[in-house]
Structures are given as C-alpha cells and as structure tokens.
Design an enzyme around this catalytic site. Structure first.
Site, PDB file in Angstrom:
ATOM      1  N   CYS A 272      42.302  43.032  35.828  1.00  0.00           N
ATOM      2  CA  CYS A 272      40.945  42.485  35.691  1.00  0.00           C
ATOM      3  C   CYS A 272      39.911  42.874  36.745  1.00  0.00           C
ATOM      4  CB  CYS A 272      41.023  40.978  35.586  1.00  0.00           C
ATOM      5  SG  CYS A 272      41.855  40.485  34.074  1.00  0.00           S
ATOM      6  N   PHE A 334      51.574  45.819  40.365  1.00  0.00           N
ATOM      7  CA  PHE A 334      50.310  45.752  41.134  1.00  0.00           C
ATOM      8  C   PHE A 334      50.352  44.704  42.224  1.00  0.00           C
ATOM      9  CE2 PHE A 334      47.653  42.075  39.963  1.00  0.00           C
ATOM     10  CZ  PHE A 334      48.337  41.540  38.884  1.00  0.00           C
ATOM     11  N   ARG A 447      51.370  47.996  52.268  1.00  0.00           N
ATOM     12  CA  ARG A 447      51.195  46.543  52.127  1.00  0.00           C
ATOM     13  C   ARG A 447      51.379  45.796  53.444  1.00  0.00           C
ATOM     14  NH1 ARG A 447      48.890  44.956  47.306  1.00  0.00           N
ATOM     15  NH2 ARG A 447      49.509  46.405  45.693  1.00  0.00           N
TER      16      ARG A 447
HETATM   17  N1  NAI Z   1      46.042  38.803  33.107  1.00  0.00           N
HETATM   18  C1  NAI Z   1      45.426  37.906  33.835  1.00  0.00           C
HETATM   19  O1  NAI Z   1      45.932  37.509  34.888  1.00  0.00           O
HETATM   20  C2  NAI Z   1      44.124  37.323  33.406  1.00  0.00           C
HETATM   21  C3  NAI Z   1      43.450  37.798  32.294  1.00  0.00           C
HETATM   22  N2  NAI Z   1      42.250  37.242  31.905  1.00  0.00           N
HETATM   23  C4  NAI Z   1      41.555  37.697  30.697  1.00  0.00           C
HETATM   24  O2  NAI Z   1      42.280  37.188  29.560  1.00  0.00           O
HETATM   25  C5  NAI Z   1      42.195  38.120  28.469  1.00  0.00           C
HETATM   26  C6  NAI Z   1      43.586  38.453  27.997  1.00  0.00           C
HETATM   27  O3  NAI Z   1      44.276  39.053  29.056  1.00  0.00           O
HETATM   28  P1  NAI Z   1      45.853  39.218  29.053  1.00  0.00           P
HETATM   29  O4  NAI Z   1      46.479  37.976  28.539  1.00  0.00           O
HETATM   30  O5  NAI Z   1      46.221  39.705  30.396  1.00  0.00           O
HETATM   31  O6  NAI Z   1      46.003  40.387  27.982  1.00  0.00           O
HETATM   32  P2  NAI Z   1      47.326  40.813  27.176  1.00  0.00           P
HETATM   33  O7  NAI Z   1      47.131  42.226  26.789  1.00  0.00           O
HETATM   34  O8  NAI Z   1      48.531  40.442  27.956  1.00  0.00           O
HETATM   35  O9  NAI Z   1      47.299  39.888  25.869  1.00  0.00           O
HETATM   36  C7  NAI Z   1      46.346  40.002  24.855  1.00  0.00           C
HETATM   37  C8  NAI Z   1      47.073  39.829  23.525  1.00  0.00           C
HETATM   38  O10 NAI Z   1      46.105  39.718  22.471  1.00  0.00           O
HETATM   39  C9  NAI Z   1      46.678  40.300  21.299  1.00  0.00           C
HETATM   40  N3  NAI Z   1      45.610  40.574  20.337  1.00  0.00           N
HETATM   41  C10 NAI Z   1      44.605  41.478  20.440  1.00  0.00           C
HETATM   42  N4  NAI Z   1      43.803  41.391  19.369  1.00  0.00           N
HETATM   43  C11 NAI Z   1      44.301  40.415  18.567  1.00  0.00           C
HETATM   44  C12 NAI Z   1      43.909  39.845  17.322  1.00  0.00           C
HETATM   45  N5  NAI Z   1      42.809  40.272  16.697  1.00  0.00           N
HETATM   46  N6  NAI Z   1      44.680  38.866  16.787  1.00  0.00           N
HETATM   47  C13 NAI Z   1      45.796  38.423  17.420  1.00  0.00           C
HETATM   48  N7  NAI Z   1      46.218  38.916  18.599  1.00  0.00           N
HETATM   49  C14 NAI Z   1      45.473  39.891  19.182  1.00  0.00           C
HETATM   50  C15 NAI Z   1      47.391  41.520  21.822  1.00  0.00           C
HETATM   51  O11 NAI Z   1      48.385  41.977  20.917  1.00  0.00           O
HETATM   52  C16 NAI Z   1      47.986  40.996  23.145  1.00  0.00           C
HETATM   53  O12 NAI Z   1      49.309  40.535  22.975  1.00  0.00           O
HETATM   54  C17 NAI Z   1      41.396  39.312  28.990  1.00  0.00           C
HETATM   55  O13 NAI Z   1      40.045  39.124  28.624  1.00  0.00           O
HETATM   56  C18 NAI Z   1      41.523  39.200  30.486  1.00  0.00           C
HETATM   57  O14 NAI Z   1      40.393  39.739  31.140  1.00  0.00           O
HETATM   58  C19 NAI Z   1      41.723  36.184  32.594  1.00  0.00           C
HETATM   59  C20 NAI Z   1      42.368  35.652  33.683  1.00  0.00           C
HETATM   60  C21 NAI Z   1      43.615  36.184  34.180  1.00  0.00           C
HETATM   61  O1  UGA Z   2      40.940  37.471  36.011  1.00  0.00           O
HETATM   62  C1  UGA Z   2      42.054  37.776  36.373  1.00  0.00           C
HETATM   63  O2  UGA Z   2      42.794  38.591  35.821  1.00  0.00           O
HETATM   64  C2  UGA Z   2      42.638  37.193  37.629  1.00  0.00           C
HETATM   65  O3  UGA Z   2      42.499  38.217  38.645  1.00  0.00           O
HETATM   66  C3  UGA Z   2      43.049  37.882  39.910  1.00  0.00           C
HETATM   67  O4  UGA Z   2      44.453  37.626  39.782  1.00  0.00           O
HETATM   68  P1  UGA Z   2      45.545  38.796  39.746  1.00  0.00           P
HETATM   69  O5  UGA Z   2      44.873  40.098  39.459  1.00  0.00           O
HETATM   70  O6  UGA Z   2      46.626  38.346  38.843  1.00  0.00           O
HETATM   71  O7  UGA Z   2      46.176  38.843  41.212  1.00  0.00           O
HETATM   72  P2  UGA Z   2      45.561  38.735  42.691  1.00  0.00           P
HETATM   73  O8  UGA Z   2      46.457  37.895  43.479  1.00  0.00           O
HETATM   74  O9  UGA Z   2      44.139  38.360  42.672  1.00  0.00           O
HETATM   75  O10 UGA Z   2      45.704  40.220  43.234  1.00  0.00           O
HETATM   76  C4  UGA Z   2      44.925  41.272  42.719  1.00  0.00           C
HETATM   77  C5  UGA Z   2      45.162  42.528  43.536  1.00  0.00           C
HETATM   78  O11 UGA Z   2      44.596  42.403  44.827  1.00  0.00           O
HETATM   79  C6  UGA Z   2      45.564  42.708  45.818  1.00  0.00           C
HETATM   80  N1  UGA Z   2      45.283  41.905  47.027  1.00  0.00           N
HETATM   81  C7  UGA Z   2      45.168  40.563  46.949  1.00  0.00           C
HETATM   82  C8  UGA Z   2      44.879  39.822  48.064  1.00  0.00           C
HETATM   83  C9  UGA Z   2      44.689  40.449  49.307  1.00  0.00           C
HETATM   84  O12 UGA Z   2      44.430  39.830  50.363  1.00  0.00           O
HETATM   85  N2  UGA Z   2      44.816  41.801  49.361  1.00  0.00           N
HETATM   86  C10 UGA Z   2      45.102  42.563  48.249  1.00  0.00           C
HETATM   87  O13 UGA Z   2      45.181  43.798  48.331  1.00  0.00           O
HETATM   88  C11 UGA Z   2      46.898  42.371  45.169  1.00  0.00           C
HETATM   89  O14 UGA Z   2      47.965  43.026  45.784  1.00  0.00           O
HETATM   90  C12 UGA Z   2      46.648  42.846  43.752  1.00  0.00           C
HETATM   91  O15 UGA Z   2      46.848  44.232  43.649  1.00  0.00           O
HETATM   92  C13 UGA Z   2      42.404  36.607  40.435  1.00  0.00           C
HETATM   93  O16 UGA Z   2      43.027  36.230  41.655  1.00  0.00           O
HETATM   94  C14 UGA Z   2      42.520  35.470  39.424  1.00  0.00           C
HETATM   95  O17 UGA Z   2      41.806  34.336  39.884  1.00  0.00           O
HETATM   96  C15 UGA Z   2      41.923  35.936  38.085  1.00  0.00           C
HETATM   97  O18 UGA Z   2      42.085  34.922  37.104  1.00  0.00           O
END
Ligand code: NAI
Ligand code: UGA
Length: 480
Positions: A272, A334, A447
């Site tokens: 993200c 990551f 790291r």
């Molecule tokens: N990964 C993270 O830590 C975070 C992600 N987000 C946001 O959440 C959203 C989802 O991210 P992730 O869960 O990481 O993605 P992901 O790729 O793990 O999951 C998304 C899922 O949606 C499914 N999908 C796509 N189109 C579809 C449809 N039309 N109907 C049913 N299923 C469908 C895909 O097959 C996939 O399994 C993104 O917008 C991301 O930016 C927000 C906070 C944290």
């Molecule tokens: O929108 C999202 O996807 C999420 O993105 C990040 O979460 P995430 O990417 O899962 O993990 P982080 O712990 O934020 O680490 C992100 C990257 O930064 C690096 N990092 C983190 C902290 C730090 O001090 N230094 C550093 O290099 C980590 O190693 C990693 O590669 C945010 O922390 C979440 O709040 C958010 O919901």
C-alpha cells in the site's frame, strides 16, 4: 440477525471479517471472492495468508457465524451491510498510468451489487480508494437502483500485516465517514453499532465521506514519509560517521515526534505505501496542486534511492562486480511475520544484483520459491491484480535458487544480504556461516538486526544501514 457480506477475501477482508464474527456472535458474516482457490483455502486448515493469531480466530467462528463462499451474488443479495475490500491497484495503462488507482474491481463489484440487490443496503468502502470514490459508487448504484436505497460509507482499514489481529482487536481508531443526511447518519450508526461490540466509543471516529477517504491516504503517506525521512538521514549518517539508531532514538525522544516508525531500512515495501502515495500524487495533480504532488513524490524517490544505494554498496564493496558470485539473500517478505511479498524491497535489490549478473540464493521462512520466481519475473504493479489475472507460470530465472535454510543459502557465498527482519536471523550461528563462506566474507544488513561489532570480530566485513562504515567500505565509494 444482521447479515454482513464482504466482497474480497484478501489480507484485509479475511482478518477483518473474522474479527467482526468473533466479537459479534449475533451477526452473520460471509466473505465472498471470485477466486475459488482462495475461498477453498479459507475453508481449509491452511489459510491463504499467514498472520499470527488468525488461525485461532477463524477456527473459533468458521461454520458458526463466519462463512467463506464463492457464491458472491447470493450473499450480496441477502446482506444488510456489504463491505467491499477488493484490490485497488495502480493503473498500468491509459489515463493516469503509473499513478492513478485502478478502480476496475471496485466498479465491477458495485455494478454487481446494483444488479442483484432486492433490498436496501449499506455499502462500505473498506478498500483504500481515491477521495471522492463514494460519489462515483453512488452514481453506479443509484442509476440502477430499482427503488432500492443505498447508503455509502467509508470505513478505511488501518491494520498492518503481521500484527493484523492485534490491530483489529485494539485499533487506535475506527474511522467511519458518511453522508450528512438523516439516512447517512443512520447508516453510520448501524456500522458504529457493529464496532461498538468491542471498540471503545471514543475510538470510533465519524466524519464526512471525503475526510474518511482522504484520511486513509494521508495516514499512509505520513507513515511512509517517516521512513523516508529516517532513511534520508541514514545516508548522511554513513557520510559523516553518525549512527542512525542513535539519531533516531534522540529524535524520537521528543514527545512531539515519538519513537515509532523510525527504523532505517533498505526501504519500505508492502502493498500500500507506494500505491497510496502515487494515488495521492495523482489526485493532487488533478486538483491543480503540483507543489503538493511533488512533495509526496519525494517520499517514493527517497525509497527508490535507498534500495539502489543498498545494491550499489553491495556491488562496490565486492570490487565493483558481483558477476558469477553467490549472494545469499536472507528474507524476501516485505516485513517479518508475513509471507506477503507485494512491493517488497527484496524484489528491487535482487533485480539490481541480477543486473550485475550475481547468482542469488534466497531463504525466507514464509515465502515459497514459486512466489519468489513470479515476483522477480512480473512487471511492476501486476502483483496487485486478483490471482487469476496474474501470469501463471513465468520462466524461472536460472541465477536464482531458493533454499529452506539460512545455512544452505550462505554456504559458499561471497556475501549475505539481510532483507527482512525475521527474528531467526538475529540468532543464527554467524561463526558457522563465516566458516562456510568465501573470503573476504561480507554481510549487508538492510534491517539493522545484527550486531556489526560482533560480526566484525568473527571476521566479516559488515555494512549496516546508517551506521559508521567499515574501513573497507570507506575505500569503496558506492557511486552509481
Ligand atoms: N494489505 C493490507 O495490509 C491493507 C490493504 N488495504 C486496502 O484493502 C484493499 C484490499 O487489499 P488486500 O486485502 O491486501 O488485497 P488482496 O489482493 O489480498 O484481496 C483482494 C481480494 O479481492 C478479490 N476480488 C477482486 N475483485 C473482486 C470482485 N469483483 N468480486 C469478488 N472478489 C473480488 C480478489 O480475488 C482478492 O482475493 C486494497 O484497497 C488495499 O489498499 C488497506 C489496509 C491494509
Ligand atoms: O494500508 C495499508 O496497507 C497498511 O500499510 C501499513 O501496514 P503494512 O504495510 O502492513 O506494514 P508496516 O508495518 O507499515 O510496514 C511497511 C513497510 O515499512 C517498513 N518499515 C516500517 C517501519 C519502520 O520504522 N521502518 C521500515 O522500514 C517495513 O519493513 C515494511 O517494509 C500501515 O502501517 C497500516 O496502517 C496500513 O493499514
């Protein structure tokens, strides 16, 4: 019984819904996805994602009030509240390519909701989306509404991978944005009632829709900016003899700045940060704010600089060439405690080393060889498409091998690059590793998890990000 359906069974949809089901036994939660293998995995003993504590939560409520299904339309039709947690990748083609969010998957989910709904729905944006997306979604839904009332809410997710369950159990805040109309307020209250099962009232923030959408992009930009700030300082530390850990500690002691998220690294990764900042940059440009766009763009530029600076250090210190040399890579995810490799800095570092014809041997406790090969073969941004749209069997890169043990990876190697901060890398027998490596033996710690002095005592030449340079490295400037 309130029925919740979540479209998208990924890193966000799966854990978030599992926790809602656990904390709200009076609510039925169904997570749906177009990916059959993903849903099968959610219904099996081997969940599709590795996340500490997740297995336990899923086991407690799966089959009780938590279900995973590919029958998307049926469960959407039956739900009162629909979370949409699908991919929102960076566009790779057309208008805004390389920056704008690709809302294809979001739009198709919205159209499907409009097609199959027969009763009023609350539609919740869980995916991270550009500010004003709710307006577009509203248009899609109301154009086909057949008299059905839709309320769109923005409820961005702030969990971090590796600590998702902890973050969901005790969130710093839950943010809910909605329309400032009586119906909008009612919908906000309905979602608040769900979270109020376990989140204290003062941590549930309500705002207008656009503030909620923008807060998510802003929060990720602020977090990434901290890392780029400390990484920028790390380069200056290396040039001056300062130690980035000491500087970060001293800076973070200021209560206005705080100690968290100041670890210098080889660069931030994850699905993200980069995507959301690029999206923010694009939105600024579209709103006639090039100065603001450039400000945020710099966060990504420093991150790219940090990764290439690391590769340059490796190559420069090994007599300006790694051609044919075995380089061990410890860690590909990551960050630790996840098997996720999306935008991991390891991809760019490995590609950089391969560009200099290195032979790479990779060990990561959670990432499969297949995943690593796909990551190294894939085009930028393709990784964020749903699985079935990704290239299936890329040609394996011959100079890359994956092994299941750090000792195997480092055997006969000229250098070791630590790219993920897995705890087990802190306690490896580095004497044994040294004994089995080519000499001079190098460790490049991306790291800052090993003690450089102890390793130097063993005989290694050590590079640690932002730490005073080994005499050897001082004589080998890493100029691109
Ligand atoms: N990964 C993270 O830590 C975070 C992600 N987000 C946001 O959440 C959203 C989802 O991210 P992730 O869960 O990481 O993605 P992901 O790729 O793990 O999951 C998304 C899922 O949606 C499914 N999908 C796509 N189109 C579809 C449809 N039309 N109907 C049913 N299923 C469908 C895909 O097959 C996939 O399994 C993104 O917008 C991301 O930016 C927000 C906070 C944290
Ligand atoms: O929108 C999202 O996807 C999420 O993105 C990040 O979460 P995430 O990417 O899962 O993990 P982080 O712990 O934020 O680490 C992100 C990257 O930064 C690096 N990092 C983190 C902290 C730090 O001090 N230094 C550093 O290099 C980590 O190693 C990693 O590669 C945010 O922390 C979440 O709040 C958010 O919901």
């Amino acid at each position: 019984m309130v029925k919740i359906c979540c479209i998208g069974a990924g890193y966000v949809g799966g854990p978030t819904m599992a926790v809602i089901a656990l904390k709200c036994p009076d609510i039925e939660v169904v997570v749906v996805d177009i990916s059959k293998p993903r849903i099968e995995a959610w219904n099996s003993d081997t969940l599709p994602i590795y996340e500490p504590g997740l297995d336990d939560v899923v086991k407690q409520c799966r089959g009780r009030n938590l279900f995973f299904s590919t029958d998307v339309e049926k469960h959407v039709a039956e739900a009162d509240i629909i979370f949409v947690s699908v991919n929102t990748p960076t566009k790779t083609r057309g208008l805004g390519a390389g920056k704008a969010a690709d809302l294809t998957y979001w739009e198709s989910a919205a159209r499907m909701i409009a097609d199959v709904s027969k009763s009023d729905k609350i539609v919740v944006e869980k995916s991270t989306v550009p500010v004003k997306t709710a307006e577009a979604i509203e248009k899609i839904l109301t154009h086909n509404s057949k008299g059905i009332n839709y309320q769109i809410l923005s409820n961005p997710e702030f969990l971090a991978e590796g600590t998702a369950i902890e973050d969901l159990f005790k969130p710093d805040r839950v943010l809910i944005g909605g329309r400032e109309t009586p119906e909008g307020r009612k919908a906000v209250q309905a979602l608040k009632d769900v979270y109020a099962h376990w989140v204290p009232e003062d941590r549930i923030l309500t705002t207008n829709l656009w503030s909620a959408e923008l807060s998510k992009l802003a929060a990720n930009a602020f977090l990434a900016q901290r890392i780029s700030s400390v990484n920028a300082i790390s380069a200056l530390c290396e040039a001056t003899g300062a130690n980035v850990s000491e500087v970060a500690y001293a800076v973070g002691k200021d209560t206005r700045i705080g100690p968290k998220f100041l670890n210098a690294s080889v660069g931030f990764g994850g699905s993200c940060f980069q995507k959301d900042i690029l999206n923010l940059v694009y939105i600024c440009e579209c709103n006639g704010l090039p100065e603001v766009a450039n400000y945020w763009k710099q966060v990504i530029k420093i991150n790219d600089y940090q990764k290439s600076r690391f590769v340059n250090r490796v190559v420069a210190s090994m007599f300006n060439t790694v051609a044919g040399k075995k380089i061990a890579v410890l860690g590909f995810a990551f960050k630790k405690d996840t098997g996720d490799t999306r935008e991991t800095p390891a991809i760019d570092v490995c590609k950089g080393l391969l560009g200099d014809k290195a032979q790479i041997s990779i060990y990561d406790p959670q990432v499969t060889e297949d995943q690593i090969q796909r990551d190294l073969a894939m085009n930028k941004f393709d990784w964020d498409r749903p699985m079935h749209l990704q290239p299936t069997s890329p040609t394996a890169i011959k100079q890359v091998s994956c092994v299941w043990d750090a000792y195997e990876a480092t055997k006969g190697a000229h250098g070791v690059c630590i790219l993920t901060e897995w705890d087990e890398f802190k306690t490896l027998d580095y004497q044994k590793i040294f004994d089995n490596m080519q000499k001079p033996a190098f460790v490049f710690d991306g790291r800052n998890i090993v003690d450089p002095e102890k390793l130097r005592e063993i005989g290694f030449i050590v590079y640690s990000i932002g730490k005073p340079l080994d005499a050897w490295l001082k004589d080998m400037p890493a100029v691109a």
